[in-house]
Design an enzyme around this catalytic site. Structure first.
Site, PDB file in Angstrom:
ATOM      1  N   GLY A   1       3.016  48.081  52.983  1.00 39.41           N
ATOM      2  CA  GLY A   1       3.492  46.962  53.799  1.00 39.41           C
ATOM      3  C   GLY A   1       4.902  47.092  54.337  1.00 39.41           C
ATOM      4  O   GLY A   1       5.210  46.616  55.418  1.00 39.41           O
TER       5      GLY A   1
ATOM      6  N   ASP B   1       7.840  44.223  52.018  1.00 36.36           N
ATOM      7  CA  ASP B   1       7.555  43.429  53.211  1.00 36.36           C
ATOM      8  C   ASP B   1       7.760  41.941  52.961  1.00 36.36           C
ATOM      9  O   ASP B   1       8.384  41.245  53.751  1.00 36.36           O
ATOM     10  CB  ASP B   1       6.125  43.719  53.718  1.00 36.36           C
ATOM     11  CG  ASP B   1       5.070  43.626  52.617  1.00 36.36           C
ATOM     12  OD1 ASP B   1       5.412  43.296  51.467  1.00 36.36           O
ATOM     13  OD2 ASP B   1       3.894  43.900  52.917  1.00 36.36           O
TER      14      ASP B   1
ATOM     15  N   ASP C   1       6.262  36.972  47.591  1.00 36.00           N
ATOM     16  CA  ASP C   1       5.271  35.896  47.495  1.00 36.00           C
ATOM     17  C   ASP C   1       5.328  35.311  46.077  1.00 36.00           C
ATOM     18  O   ASP C   1       6.175  34.484  45.779  1.00 36.00           O
ATOM     19  CB  ASP C   1       3.895  36.462  47.863  1.00 36.00           C
ATOM     20  CG  ASP C   1       2.792  35.426  47.824  1.00 36.00           C
ATOM     21  OD1 ASP C   1       3.100  34.231  47.926  1.00 36.00           O
ATOM     22  OD2 ASP C   1       1.610  35.808  47.691  1.00 36.00           O
TER      23      ASP C   1
ATOM     24  N   LYS D   1       8.411  33.897  51.058  1.00 36.74           N
ATOM     25  CA  LYS D   1       7.654  32.639  51.132  1.00 36.74           C
ATOM     26  C   LYS D   1       8.356  31.571  50.322  1.00 36.74           C
ATOM     27  O   LYS D   1       8.778  31.811  49.185  1.00 36.74           O
ATOM     28  CB  LYS D   1       6.230  32.839  50.599  1.00 36.74           C
ATOM     29  CG  LYS D   1       5.333  33.536  51.581  1.00 36.74           C
ATOM     30  CD  LYS D   1       3.883  33.513  51.131  1.00 36.74           C
ATOM     31  CE  LYS D   1       3.071  34.420  52.029  1.00 36.74           C
ATOM     32  NZ  LYS D   1       1.683  34.590  51.556  1.00 36.74           N
TER      33      LYS D   1
ATOM     34  N   PHE E   1      -0.635  32.856  54.856  1.00 35.69           N
ATOM     35  CA  PHE E   1      -0.915  34.292  54.915  1.00 35.69           C
ATOM     36  C   PHE E   1      -0.591  34.841  56.300  1.00 35.69           C
ATOM     37  O   PHE E   1      -1.101  34.353  57.302  1.00 35.69           O
ATOM     38  CB  PHE E   1      -2.385  34.560  54.571  1.00 35.69           C
ATOM     39  CG  PHE E   1      -2.693  36.017  54.438  1.00 35.69           C
ATOM     40  CD1 PHE E   1      -2.359  36.718  53.285  1.00 35.69           C
ATOM     41  CD2 PHE E   1      -3.290  36.705  55.487  1.00 35.69           C
ATOM     42  CE1 PHE E   1      -2.627  38.075  53.177  1.00 35.69           C
ATOM     43  CE2 PHE E   1      -3.562  38.068  55.383  1.00 35.69           C
ATOM     44  CZ  PHE E   1      -3.227  38.748  54.221  1.00 35.69           C
ATOM     45  N   VAL E   2       0.275  35.855  56.337  1.00 36.88           N
ATOM     46  CA  VAL E   2       0.709  36.410  57.619  1.00 36.88           C
ATOM     47  C   VAL E   2       0.362  37.893  57.732  1.00 36.88           C
ATOM     48  O   VAL E   2       0.176  38.570  56.715  1.00 36.88           O
ATOM     49  CB  VAL E   2       2.237  36.220  57.816  1.00 36.88           C
ATOM     50  CG1 VAL E   2       2.584  34.741  57.933  1.00 36.88           C
ATOM     51  CG2 VAL E   2       3.036  36.880  56.693  1.00 36.88           C
TER      52      VAL E   2
ATOM     53  N   ASP F   1      -0.801  43.659  56.354  1.00 38.06           N
ATOM     54  CA  ASP F   1      -2.204  43.831  56.736  1.00 38.06           C
ATOM     55  C   ASP F   1      -3.093  42.690  56.278  1.00 38.06           C
ATOM     56  O   ASP F   1      -2.731  41.874  55.430  1.00 38.06           O
ATOM     57  CB  ASP F   1      -2.747  45.116  56.106  1.00 38.06           C
ATOM     58  CG  ASP F   1      -2.997  44.938  54.602  1.00 38.06           C
ATOM     59  OD1 ASP F   1      -2.065  44.505  53.897  1.00 38.06           O
ATOM     60  OD2 ASP F   1      -4.123  45.199  54.144  1.00 38.06           O
TER      61      ASP F   1
HETATM   62  P1  5GP Z   1       3.900  39.205  45.215  1.00 32.86           P
HETATM   63  O1  5GP Z   1       3.775  40.225  44.135  1.00 32.86           O
HETATM   64  O2  5GP Z   1       5.313  38.743  45.496  1.00 32.86           O
HETATM   65  O3  5GP Z   1       2.943  38.064  45.027  1.00 32.86           O
HETATM   66  O4  5GP Z   1       3.333  39.834  46.507  1.00 32.86           O
HETATM   67  C1  5GP Z   1       3.941  40.823  47.160  1.00 32.86           C
HETATM   68  C2  5GP Z   1       2.909  41.635  47.918  1.00 32.86           C
HETATM   69  O5  5GP Z   1       1.730  40.888  48.265  1.00 32.86           O
HETATM   70  C3  5GP Z   1       3.529  42.038  49.216  1.00 32.86           C
HETATM   71  O6  5GP Z   1       4.152  43.292  49.084  1.00 32.86           O
HETATM   72  C4  5GP Z   1       2.356  42.087  50.159  1.00 32.86           C
HETATM   73  O7  5GP Z   1       1.781  43.364  50.112  1.00 32.86           O
HETATM   74  C5  5GP Z   1       1.377  41.095  49.606  1.00 32.86           C
HETATM   75  N1  5GP Z   1       1.461  39.800  50.324  1.00 32.86           N
HETATM   76  C6  5GP Z   1       1.995  38.644  49.880  1.00 32.86           C
HETATM   77  N2  5GP Z   1       1.907  37.670  50.810  1.00 32.86           N
HETATM   78  C7  5GP Z   1       1.311  38.240  51.873  1.00 32.86           C
HETATM   79  C8  5GP Z   1       0.952  37.744  53.173  1.00 32.86           C
HETATM   80  O8  5GP Z   1       1.162  36.592  53.581  1.00 32.86           O
HETATM   81  N3  5GP Z   1       0.343  38.639  54.004  1.00 32.86           N
HETATM   82  C9  5GP Z   1       0.081  39.920  53.641  1.00 32.86           C
HETATM   83  N4  5GP Z   1      -0.523  40.685  54.546  1.00 32.86           N
HETATM   84  N5  5GP Z   1       0.411  40.426  52.435  1.00 32.86           N
HETATM   85  C10 5GP Z   1       1.015  39.580  51.563  1.00 32.86           C
HETATM   86 MG    MG Z   2       3.113  45.058  49.467  1.00 32.76          MG
END
Ligand code: 5GP
Ligand code: MG
Length: 181
Positions: free
Chosen positions: A43, A99, A102, A130, A151-152, A158
């Site tokens: 990402g 990227d 979340d 986020k 979700f973007v 992707d």
């Molecule tokens: P976390 O571990 O903080 O929940 O998530 C991080 C990873 O989840 C990011 O590196 C990304 O790959 C994926 N992710 C989280 N939110 C989104 C979103 O809105 N869109 C996409 N395409 N990937 C996301």
């Molecule tokens: Mg990622």
């Protein structure tokens, strides 16, 4: 605009201007140091490529394959390190680039691993953050944009492996998510 995209959240020009500011801040943080940039694949690929071209300082790049989403639109809750070898960060000044922040699980797990591998300094940079409660207690040191909890895709992000090459950040049409899920 791509026909599967419902709306553009952040357009290309806005991203570019923001990258100039982020690069300035990163430079100030690491001035006089040899930097190791750890890119979280896939990402952060597009974002990192554009950011690094704004950093005229000595740096090396290492890539890290981490999976948490497994193709869907919700975090699986589990962070897997997929590489056979972790980046050689002992004694290094490290900038982790992802990227999007979340749940925070990915960044928390990566930072923990980097400290355990002996990094001297670890700072993090994400294009998007986020605005939500995190499952893991972590915030990025450098943030491109804060966004809502939706979700973007695009600019590296992707859905089912697609849309990473869109030059903007956008939200997919509901029927597209339904069809591909
Ligand atoms: P976390 O571990 O903080 O929940 O998530 C991080 C990873 O989840 C990011 O590196 C990304 O790959 C994926 N992710 C989280 N939110 C989104 C979103 O809105 N869109 C996409 N395409 N990937 C996301
Ligand atoms: Mg990622």
């Amino acid at each position: 605009m791509h026909e599967d995209v419902e709306r553009v959240l952040i357009d290309e020009g806005v991203i570019e201007k923001r990258l100039d500011i982020l690069a300035e801040r990163v430079m100030r943080e690491f001035r006089g140091r040899e930097l190791m940039v750890v890119v979280i694949l896939k990402g952060a690929l597009v974002f990192t490529a554009d950011l690094l071209r704004r950093l005229p300082i000595p740096l090396e790049i290492e890539c890290l394959n981490v999976a948490s989403y497994h193709g869907g639109t919700e975090s699986s809750g589990q962070v897997d390190f997929l590489d056979a070898k972790l980046p050689p960060v002992e004694g290094r000044f490290v900038l982790v680039v992802d990227d999007i922040l979340d749940t925070g699980r990915t960044l928390a797990a990566v930072e923990k691993m980097l400290w355990e591998q002996g990094a001297q300094k670890v700072k993090s940079c994400v294009l998007l953050s986020k605005d939500k409660e995190r499952a893991a207690e972590v915030e990025a040191d450098f943030v491109g944009f804060g966004i809502g909890d939706e979700f973007v895709v695009g600019y590296g992000l992707d859905f089912q492996g697609l849309y990473r090459n869109l030059p903007y950040i956008g939200v997919l049409k509901e029927e597209v998510i339904g069809e591909l899920s």
